[in-house]
Design an enzyme around this catalytic site. Structure first.
Site, PDB file in Angstrom:
ATOM      1  N   SER A  88       0.827  -1.199   0.000  1.00 16.25           N
ATOM      2  CA  SER A  88       0.000   0.000   0.000  1.00 16.25           C
ATOM      3  C   SER A  88       0.872   1.264   0.000  1.00 16.25           C
ATOM      4  CB  SER A  88      -0.963  -0.058   1.197  1.00 16.25           C
ATOM      5  OG  SER A  88      -2.014   0.862   1.065  1.00 16.25           O
ATOM      6  N   ASP A 218      -9.363  -6.371  -3.932  1.00 19.22           N
ATOM      7  CA  ASP A 218      -8.993  -5.152  -3.222  1.00 19.22           C
ATOM      8  C   ASP A 218     -10.129  -4.142  -3.342  1.00 19.22           C
ATOM      9  OD1 ASP A 218      -7.835  -2.837  -2.218  1.00 19.22           O
ATOM     10  OD2 ASP A 218      -5.908  -3.148  -3.211  1.00 19.22           O
ATOM     11  N   HIS A 246      -7.372  -6.044   0.438  1.00 21.42           N
ATOM     12  CA  HIS A 246      -6.270  -5.078   0.442  1.00 21.42           C
ATOM     13  C   HIS A 246      -5.133  -5.492   1.362  1.00 21.42           C
ATOM     14  CE1 HIS A 246      -4.354  -1.242  -0.288  1.00 21.42           C
ATOM     15  NE2 HIS A 246      -4.236  -1.042   1.015  1.00 21.42           N
TER      16      HIS A 246
END
Length: 268
Positions: A88, A218, A246
């Protein structure tokens, strides 16, 4: 081939970088699998994250936020290269580290992470993410996330309901419970020069091998946008991880670990 030599050849140094509000703790499953397979694993806390003693307000810049990663690469022996794995927001720290020390990175693995492009400001990825979020979730996009603005700082923290719906929806419930207890306030550094200026070059950042691991389910950013970001970087290999939210280090920990090891063997 001598089995001892083969074992040594297969060992790699894997440096794991977490995303916003998280810390080194979020890699506990993946780090266990990788280290059990004989690899050297360094899971880092970025500044004011995880177990770091710093407070968010004490981190003056994105460069200082990324300092733990920059220092690890700078301190590697001359002959050693690391495999960087960023999740991320950690993908942006990877990009800065690749620009600063391209000769120290064997391959960079972006896991459910934005992948910036050489010659463009890194904050372009935020524009892509925010645009999609407002299009798909126009009302109450950030749900129970907490936002604090005190010039020049903008600080935020994921809320439990936002995490449950958009980050951890396929992860084991005990890992969501852990995350809710462990997340800390974080910054996006929107006005930071490292993000708003085109600091990434084709000669350095662009020269490092890259792999994009897309989490198929995600809910934070679509597969199409992840692929689009990867296309900004010629030669990037894209891998899709089925059934992952995610947080694939929780929802598909063993599968993610296997992919990372396959990438390490392929690119070193």
């Amino acid at each position: 081939m001598d089995s001892g030599k083969e074992q040594r050849r297969q060992q790699h140094h894997l440096v794991l970088v977490h995303g916003a509000c998280h810390g080194a703790w979020c890699w506990y499953k993946v780090a266990t699998v990788l280290s059990s397979a004989g690899h050297r694993v360094t899971a880092l806390d970025m500044a004011a994250c995880g177990a770091s003693p710093q407070r968010t307000e004490e981190v003056p810049s994105f460069e200082e936020y990324s300092r733990p990663l920059l220092d690890v690469l700078a301190g590697l022996p001359p002959e050693e290269k690391a495999i960087l794995v960023g999740h991320s927001f950690g993908g942006l720290s990877l990009a800065l580290a690749m620009e600063r020390n391209p000769d120290k990175v064997a391959v960079a693995v972006f896991v459910a992470a934005p992948m910036p492009a050489a010659g463009k400001p890194m904050d372009v990825v935020f524009q892509q993410q925010d645009s999609q979020a407002k299009e798909e979730r126009p009302v109450d996009v950030f749900m129970d996330c907490k936002m604090e603005t005190s010039s020049p700082l903008q600080i935020f923290m994921f809320g439990p309901q936002f995490m449950k719906k958009n980050l951890y929806q396929l992860s084991p419930p005990e890992d969501l419970t852990l995350a809710v207890a462990m997340v800390r306030r974080s910054r996006r550094f929107q006005d930071d020069a490292m993000l708003t200026q085109a600091v990434l070059t084709a000669e350095r950042y662009g020269a490092v091998k890259k792999v994009c691991i897309v989490a198929e389910d995600d809910a934070l950013l679509s597969v199409d946008i992840r692929r689009q970001m990867a296309s900004w970087n010629p030669g990037t290999e894209v891998m899709v991880l089925p059934g992952a939210d995610h947080m694939p280090m929780f929802s598909k920990a063993r599968e993610l670990s296997q992919l990372i090891m396959e990438i390490a063997h392929k690119y070193t």
